[in-house]
Write an enzyme that holds these catalytic residues in place. Structure first.
Site, PDB file in Angstrom:
ATOM      1  N   VAL A 168      64.445  42.599  60.744  1.00  0.00           N
ATOM      2  CA  VAL A 168      65.158  41.908  59.548  1.00  0.00           C
ATOM      3  C   VAL A 168      63.894  41.011  58.998  1.00  0.00           C
ATOM      4  O   VAL A 168      63.867  40.806  57.703  1.00  0.00           O
ATOM      5  CB  VAL A 168      66.418  41.052  59.726  1.00  0.00           C
ATOM      6  CG1 VAL A 168      66.962  40.309  58.799  1.00  0.00           C
ATOM      7  CG2 VAL A 168      67.344  42.155  60.450  1.00  0.00           C
ATOM      8  N   ASP A 169      63.392  40.162  59.612  1.00  0.00           N
ATOM      9  CA  ASP A 169      62.077  39.335  59.071  1.00  0.00           C
ATOM     10  C   ASP A 169      61.187  40.153  58.337  1.00  0.00           C
ATOM     11  O   ASP A 169      60.743  39.793  57.457  1.00  0.00           O
ATOM     12  CB  ASP A 169      61.684  38.592  60.176  1.00  0.00           C
ATOM     13  CG  ASP A 169      62.368  37.265  60.457  1.00  0.00           C
ATOM     14  OD1 ASP A 169      63.228  36.852  59.534  1.00  0.00           O
ATOM     15  OD2 ASP A 169      62.053  36.753  61.820  1.00  0.00           O
ATOM     16  N   VAL A 170      60.757  41.244  59.021  1.00  0.00           N
ATOM     17  CA  VAL A 170      59.732  42.025  58.343  1.00  0.00           C
ATOM     18  C   VAL A 170      60.257  42.524  57.207  1.00  0.00           C
ATOM     19  O   VAL A 170      59.365  42.629  56.227  1.00  0.00           O
ATOM     20  CB  VAL A 170      59.032  43.074  59.441  1.00  0.00           C
ATOM     21  CG1 VAL A 170      58.388  44.222  58.721  1.00  0.00           C
ATOM     22  CG2 VAL A 170      58.421  42.611  60.610  1.00  0.00           C
TER      23      VAL A 170
END
Length: 384
Positions: A168-170
């Site tokens: 999700v961060d990426v």
């Protein structure tokens, strides 16, 4: 050669992964990225490990190349003044503080856009800047749980599972990159900057793609299918004589070719399995029949046979095998660069291949405040 974003200056007040990943991509494309931390370094990933190489964290190295570093205490008037001075000659400012933090600093979009009306202001938060969750801190793992991603990952035996990386961060970093570049393009017409409000939660839900669409159409809550596909059969792992491999049959022609390779042409003509919807409906029947045949030979044997017949398949490789893969070596996906503290460091290269403005690593992931003299001194502020 100059990078595609060679004339863009980015002021990066983010830390950990989503924001730094975004600015690394922009830096890889040629932008000048100025990473701002508190004195001594405040990006938590500097201490996330092991592994460390001469005290430098592998986690920090993965998202911070092609940046310069300055330090500024944002809790002081002097630190805020540094940021405001830099904003005058910057194109983008990005942060991933909790909602309301930049306002407390006096670095909100309204204030900074008065200083520089063309500034593109990107704000990454866990849940966005409005709504009942806006003040709640959000981290990748939590968002994977809340968004439904974990509910469809794993199987009945394992229960809900997170992905092996902070996906999700990426994805949020990549969406932020897209938003920034879109705003910069629009600015060439209007001459004006704008604010980008992006959240991990929104991004995670958007990444549900076909699974989300399936639910919205049918009203049926999707179940975790492990390594199987919700909409395609056979599209999953199969056990072989010596391990496991992935078969990804995307159409009916490939399915019939697979049946011929397996020596089971009758399965390709069976009315229960003629079309993909038929096979999805009869998943519990066809998959065991195919699995029985795969167990008779090795993974390499089946891969060779599938490749000969244009049937998509692949080995399940560990990271060591990935780094030795001749295809990735031919694509220059693993590189080395010199670091003033860690020495020679190994990094995963950018997947972007631009013909005229190629990506290149110009700058090692910086030490805290490494470029203070270069960047802050020209502002005519006292060293104190």
């Amino acid at each position: 050669m100059a990078g595609a974003l060679n004339n863009i200056r980015i002021l990066d007040l983010s830390r950990v992964l989503a924001g730094p990943y975004c600015t690394m991509v922009l830096g890889d494309l040629g932008a000048e990225v100025i990473k701002v931390e508190a004195p001594g370094g405040s990006d938590e990933t500097r201490k996330w490990g092991p592994p460390f190489q001469e005290g430098v964290s592998a986690y920090y190295l993965c998202a911070n190349r092609n940046k310069k570093s300055i330090t500024a205490n944002l809790k002081s008037e002097e630190g805020i003044k540094i940021i405001k001075e830099l904003v005058k000659n910057s194109d983008v400012i990005i942060n991933n503080f909790k909602t309301g933090t930049m306002e407390k600093f006096g670095l909100d979009y309204e204030t900074l856009s008065e200083i520089n009306p063309s500034i593109v202001y990107a704000s990454i938060t866990g849940f966005g800047e409005n709504g009942p969750y806006k003040d709640i801190p959000g981290y990748d793992f939590i968002i994977q749980a809340m968004s439904g991603l974990m509910s469809i990952t794993g199987d009945e035996e394992s229960g809900p599972q997170k992905l092996g990386v902070a996906i999700v961060d990426v994805l949020t970093g990549l969406y932020t990159t897209i938003g920034i570049q879109a705003a910069l393009l629009e600015r060439t017409v209007s001459g004006k900057g704008q604010k980008i409000d992006i959240s991990l939660y929104d991004t995670a839900v958007s990444s549900l793609v076909n699974i989300g669409s399936n639910y919205l159409m049918s009203g049926k809550i999707p179940q975790a299918l492990g390594n199987s596909h919700a909409n395609i059969v056979p599209y999953q792992t199969f056990k072989t004589l010596d391990g496991e491999m992935v078969i990804a049959v995307g159409n009916d022609h490939q399915y019939r070719a697979l049946c011929n390779v397996l020596g089971k042409p009758e399965l390709g003509n069976d009315e229960r399995f003629l079309t993909n919807p038929d096979r999805v409906k009869h998943r519990d029947i066809i998959v065991p029949l195919l699995q029985e045949v795969f167990l008779t030979e090795t993974s390499n044997y089946w891969q060779e046979k599938c490749h000969e017949n244009n049937i998509p398949c692949g080995a399940i490789q560990n990271i060591e095998q990935v780094t030795q893969d001749p295809q990735l070596q031919a694509r220059n996906m693993f590189i080395e660069h010199e670091h003033p503290v860690a020495g020679t460091i190994k990094m995963i290269n950018s997947p972007l291949k631009l013909s005229r403005t190629p990506v290149n690593v110009r700058q090692h992931p910086p030490e805290p405040g490494e470029h203070n003299d270069e960047i802050i001194n020209p502002l005519n502020l006292s060293k104190e």
